[in-house]
Write a protein that holds these residues in place. Structure first.
Motif, mmCIF file in Angstrom:
data_model
loop_
_atom_site.group_PDB
_atom_site.id
_atom_site.type_symbol
_atom_site.label_atom_id
_atom_site.label_comp_id
_atom_site.label_asym_id
_atom_site.label_seq_id
_atom_site.Cartn_x
_atom_site.Cartn_y
_atom_site.Cartn_z
ATOM 1 N N GLY A 124 44.459 47.965 95.989
ATOM 2 C CA GLY A 124 44.416 48.655 97.311
ATOM 3 C C GLY A 124 44.201 50.211 97.293
ATOM 4 N N GLY A 125 44.363 50.730 96.018
ATOM 5 C CA GLY A 125 44.158 52.259 95.933
ATOM 6 C C GLY A 125 45.028 53.054 97.236
ATOM 7 N N GLY A 144 40.715 50.457 94.942
ATOM 8 C CA GLY A 144 40.705 50.795 96.102
ATOM 9 C C GLY A 144 39.503 50.331 96.926
ATOM 10 N N PRO A 145 39.439 50.834 98.216
ATOM 11 C CA PRO A 145 38.492 50.252 99.147
ATOM 12 C C PRO A 145 36.867 50.248 98.504
ATOM 13 C CG PRO A 145 39.352 52.687 100.006
ATOM 14 C CD PRO A 145 39.993 51.889 98.778
ATOM 15 N N ALA A 146 36.626 51.326 97.994
ATOM 16 C CA ALA A 146 35.237 51.601 97.499
ATOM 17 C C ALA A 146 34.788 50.093 96.786
ATOM 18 C CB ALA A 146 34.660 52.806 96.848
ATOM 19 N N ASP A 202 47.648 42.912 101.862
ATOM 20 C CA ASP A 202 47.818 41.885 100.819
ATOM 21 C C ASP A 202 46.747 40.819 101.254
ATOM 22 O OD1 ASP A 202 49.475 43.519 99.192
ATOM 23 O OD2 ASP A 202 51.213 42.349 99.882
ATOM 24 N N ALA A 203 46.998 40.449 102.527
ATOM 25 C CA ALA A 203 46.052 39.196 103.063
ATOM 26 C C ALA A 203 44.531 39.720 103.007
ATOM 27 C CB ALA A 203 46.470 39.123 104.450
ATOM 28 N N GLU A 204 44.140 40.796 103.213
ATOM 29 C CA GLU A 204 42.695 41.012 103.392
ATOM 30 C C GLU A 204 42.401 41.385 101.739
ATOM 31 O OE1 GLU A 204 41.788 42.455 107.768
ATOM 32 O OE2 GLU A 204 42.346 44.263 106.296
ATOM 33 N N ILE A 205 43.297 41.587 100.987
ATOM 34 C CA ILE A 205 42.793 41.851 99.590
ATOM 35 C C ILE A 205 42.346 40.414 98.822
ATOM 36 C CG2 ILE A 205 43.415 42.263 97.214
ATOM 37 C CD1 ILE A 205 44.676 44.886 98.454
#
Length: 665
Positions: A182-183, A155-157, A200-203
Motif C-alpha cells: 500500500g505504501g 505503493g501506488p506506482a 485491501d480489496a483494491e490491492i
C-alpha cells in the motif's frame, strides 16, 4: 442559353471551380463572407480539461458519459460495471482515489465557468465502492511472454505498473520492506480517510492477476540490485519517498521532535496510541493536516510513564500502553505554516474540517528555533513573521513568539532513502527519469512515483501506467517512441465502433484501375479512393485531436447549460470534543440516483452528447441524425455536404465544441 429540365433537376452541389477554370484563385479571400464560409463542419474529438488535468490519466468524460446513460454498456453489462471497467483502464484504485485525491480534475473542469465543477471524485467513489460490494474483477492477465519484472516498493506506482504489466503478459514480483502493501496509501494516510478494508480489496484485485509479493524484504540487505538484474528482465523503482525531512532550525535534534512520516507510520502501524498535551505541527500541505487531525483524535492520557512518551513509540521502542486504563483528554494541536491560511497547499475542505475540530492554524510565520528545557526535551517552537527578499528569508524583528509543545512534528516534505540504491541519487535526493520513465544510463531500469518528485497518489498511478508501456516496449526489444503531448487514456471511437459492431470494413481495391507504365516503374492509380464519402472502409468526417489538444471553455456554447447545483457528498463535521477518539470515516458516498444526476452535469467537452442542437438549428437541413442502426457514441449526427452552405450555425450552437468548421481547408 436556358438549362434543360434534366440539368435543373440535378442535385445542387458546391463547386470549387467554374467551367473553364483550371487554377485555384485567391482562396483565402473567400473563406469567410458574412454568414457563410467555404468550410463545412467536421467532427473533432478533443481532450476535456478534467482529463488533461488528471495525473492518473483517467478517461473521465468517458465514464461520466457511461454513468449518465449516453454511452451504452454492452448487452451483458450494466452502467456501473462498464464505468468501473473504463476507470480501471487507467486507475485500479477508484474507491481509494475517489476519497483522497485532491481532484485537480475538478479544478480544471469547464463547468466552473457556468456554476460549479462536476463532482468527479464523488462519481469515482460510488463506482469504486460498487465494484467492491459486487466483487467486480479486473481484466484477465495477458498470455505469458516469458519476461519477468521486479518492482521495488508496494505503493501506488508499483501496484499500478504491476497491474498494467500483467495485462501485457509479463510476470511481476513486488519487493517491499513493510509488512503490508500500500505504501503511502496505507502508511501515510490515516484509516479514517482511507478505510483499510477498501484499500485491501483494491490491492487484492491486482494480486489476483498473478502478481508475486515479497514483503519485509529490504533492498541492499535481503536482496541486492545486482541479484535482481540477474533474475529479472527489467526493474521498476517505485519505493516512494517515505523518509521525512527534519526541520532545519536549531534545537530540532530534541528527542520529542519527529518527522511526519515517522509519526504517521507509527499511527498506521497501530503503535502510536496517544500524543502529548500540546502538539505543534509544521507544514501547510495535506500531510500536515493528516498529522494534526490524527493528533487531535489520539489526544493525551493523564497517567503516563517515561516509556509512554510518544517519541519513544514513534522511534520504534516498545512502551507500556496505558491509554486503555487512563483518562483520555483532547490534545491542544497547533499547525504552523509559512504560507497564509488561504494560500496553504492543503485541500481547502480539509483545512475547514481541521479548524472545525479545534485545531489552531497559524499562517504566515516561519520556525526559527526549538526551545529546550533542562532535560534536553523541546518545550516550545519559536516562530516569527518574515518576508522574502531575493530568495532569502528576513525575520521581522519583534515578531518572535513561542508556542508551547510536548511534541513537535515536521511535515515540511519527504525524502528518499537511497540505502541499497547506490548510483541512483541525482544529487537532489531524487531519481532522474526521461519522458518514458526510464532511468538515464541505467539500461533496464524504470522509475515512477515520489522517487521522481513527491506529489499525489494519482500522479504515482499515472507514472506506473506509462512506465509499464515503456517496459513492455523495452522487453520487446523495440525503440521507445515519443510520448503524446497529452499523455492520458483517451476515449477511442474506433474501439467503440468495434464494440457496437460498426467497425470499418477492410479496404478493397476496385477492379477498374489505370496502369501507367514507364521504363523503370509501374504505378497503379486506384480510382476506389476518389469520391469515397459513402465507403465503409474509413471513419469519415472525423478527426481525433485528443492526444494533442485540450478544449477550453471559450470553444463551448455555454449558453446551452442552465444552472444546476452540484450533488455534494455528506461530510461529517466534528467539533473538538467529537474528534477525540473518532476514527470512523467522515466522507459519505452519493446514492445511485445522485451519481447519475451529477454525471449529467458533465458538459462532455470535445465529444457529442446528443443534444440535437445542430439538427434543430441547421437552416439547410444538412445536418441529420444517423440511422438508429448505424448510430453510436460520437457518430450520432452526420452532414449532407450537398446541402451544406457553410453557414457555421451548427458549430456555433454545439455545446461541447465537437463540431468544427474544418472541411474544405
Amino acid at each position: 442559353m436556358s438549362a434543360s429540365s434534366e440539368e435543373m433537376n440535378q442535385k445542387l452541389t458546391f463547386r470549387r471551380y467554374k467551367d473553364g477554370d483550371h487554377k485555384e484563385g485567391a482562396w483565402q479571400e473567400k473563406i469567410f463572407q458574412a454568414s457563410w464560409t467555404h468550410k463545412c463542419p467536421e467532427y473533432v474529438l478533443s481532450t476535456p480539461p478534467c482529463q488533461g488535468s488528471c495525473p492518473a490519466g483517467e478517461d473521465i468524460r468517458g465514464y461520466l458519459d457511461i454513468v449518465r446513460g449516453m454511452e451504452k454498456p454492452p448487452k451483458d453489462s450494466n452502467w456501473q460495471t462498464y464505468a468501473f471497467q473504463r476507470i480501471t483502464q487507467a486507475n485500479p484504485f477508484p474507491s481509494v482515489m475517489g476519497r483522497v485525491c485532491p481532484a485537480p480534475c475538478e479544478s480544471g473542469c469547464n463547468r466552473n465557468q457556468v456554476d460549479d465543477f462536476v463532482g468527479i471524485n464523488s462519481v469515482e467513489h460510488f463506482v469504486g465502492d460498487y465494484a467492491i460490494a459486487n466483487k467486480l474483477t479486473l481484466p484477465q492477465a495477458g498470455a505469458s511472454t516469458g519476461k519477468k519484472v521486479a518492482l521495488i516498493g508496494g505503493g501506488p506506482a508499483s501496484m499500478s505498473a504491476a497491474y498494467q504489466l500483467r495485462l501485457k503478459g509479463h510476470a511481476c514480483t513486488i519487493f517491499d520492506d513493510h509488512a503490508m502493501l500500500g505504501g503511502m496509501m496505507r502508511y501515510g494516510i490515516p484509516g479514517f480517510r482511507t478505510p483499510r478494508d477498501v484499500l485491501d480489496a483494491e490491492i487484492q484485485r491486482i494480486l489476483d492477476l498473478g502478481v508475486e509479493v515479497k514483503l519485509n524484504t529490504r533492498i541492499g540487505v535481503d536482496v541486492t540490485l545486482a541479484q535482481l538484474e540477474k533474475e529479472y528482465d527489467a526493474v521498476f523503482l517505485g519505493m516512494g519517498a517515505q523518509s521525512g525531512r527534519m526541520l532545519p532550525v536549531p534545537g530540532f535534534d530534541a528527542a520529542n521532535c519527529v518527522n511526519a512520516m515517522a509519526f504517521l507510520r507509527a499511527f498506521n502501524d497501530g503503535r502510536l496510541q496517544h500524543v502529548g498535551k500540546r502538539v505543534v505541527v509544521i507544514g501547510g500541505g495535506d500531510t500536515s493536516i493528516d498529522v494534526a487531525t490524527v493528533a487531535r483524535r489520539l489526544g493525551n492520557i493523564t497517567v503516563a510513564t517515561e516509556k509512554d512518551r510518544p517519541e519513544h513509540i514513534i522511534a520504534g521502542q516498545v512502551a507500556h500502553d496505558v491509554a486503555a486504563v487512563s483518562a483520555r483528554e483532547g490534545a491542544e494541536v497547533v499547525l504552523v505554516s509559512r504560507a497564509a491560511i488561504d494560500k496553504m497547499n492543503a485541500n481547502k475542505h480539509e483545512i475547514e474540517q481541521a479548524l472545525a475540530e479545534g485545531i489552531e492554524i497559524i499562517g504566515a510565520v516561519t520556525p526559527i528555533a526549538v526551545i529546550k528545557g533542562a532535560d534536553g526535551r523541546a518545550t516550545a517552537l519559536r516562530v516569527a513573521e518574515f518576508e522574502v527578499v531575493k530568495g532569502e528569508t528576513i525575520i521581522k524583528a519583534g515578531t518572535e513568539k513561542d508556542i508551547p509543545a510536548d511534541l513537535i512534528v515536521s511535515a515540511i516534505g519527504q525524502a528518499v532513502d537511497f540505502t541499497g540504491f547506490d548510483g541512483f541519487d541525482n544529487g537532489k535526493g531524487l531519481i532522474t527519469a526521461n519522458k518514458n520513465y526510464e532511468v538515464p544510463n541505467k539500461k533496464g531500469y524504470f522509475v515512477g512515483g515520489d522517487v521522481i518528485r513527491p506529489h499525489l497518489l494519482t500522479t504515482a498511478i499515472g507514472h506506473g501506467s506509462i512506465a509499464a508501456e515503456s517496459i513492455d516496449i523495452y522487453l520487446k526489444g523495440e525503440e521507445q517512441g515519443k510520448r503524446p503531448k497529452i499523455d492520458v487514456h483517451h476515449w477511442d471511437l474506433v474501439r467503440k465502433l468495434v464494440e457496437t459492431e460498426h467497425a470499418p470494413a477492410d479496404f478493397k481495391a476496385v477492379d477498374k484501375a489505370i496502369i501507367i507504365k514507364e521504363e523503370t516503374f509501374a504505378k497503379e492509380i486506384d480510382l476506389g479512393v476518389r469520391g469515397s464519402d459513402s465507403a465503409k472502409f474509413a471513419v469519415h468526417n472525423f478527426e481525433d485531436r485528443s492526444d494533442k489538444y485540450v478544449i477550453p471553455s471559450n470553444e463551448l456554447f455555454l449558453g446551452h447549460f442552465p444552472f444546476v447545483p452540484r450533488n455534494q457528498r455528506e461530510h461529517i463535521t466534528l467539533n473538538a470534543e467529537q474528534a477525540l477518539g473518532h476514527f470512523e470515516e467522515r466522507l459519505m458516498k452519493l446514492d445511485d440516483k445522485q451519481v447519475v444526476a451529477e454525471a449529467k452535469r458533465c458538459m462532455s467537452c470535445g465529444l457529442c452528447f446528443e443534444c440535437d442542437n445542430c439538427v434543430v438549428y441547421c437552416p439547410q437541413t444538412a445536418v441529420f441524425k444517423v440511422k438508429r442502426t448505424d448510430s453510436t457514441t460520437g457518430r450520432y449526427v452526420d452532414t449532407d455536404y450537398g446541402k451544406c452552405i457553410g453557414c457555421h450555425i451548427c458549430a456555433d450552437v454545439c455545446p461541447t465544441g465537437y463540431i468544427k468548421m474544418g472541411m474544405g481547408d
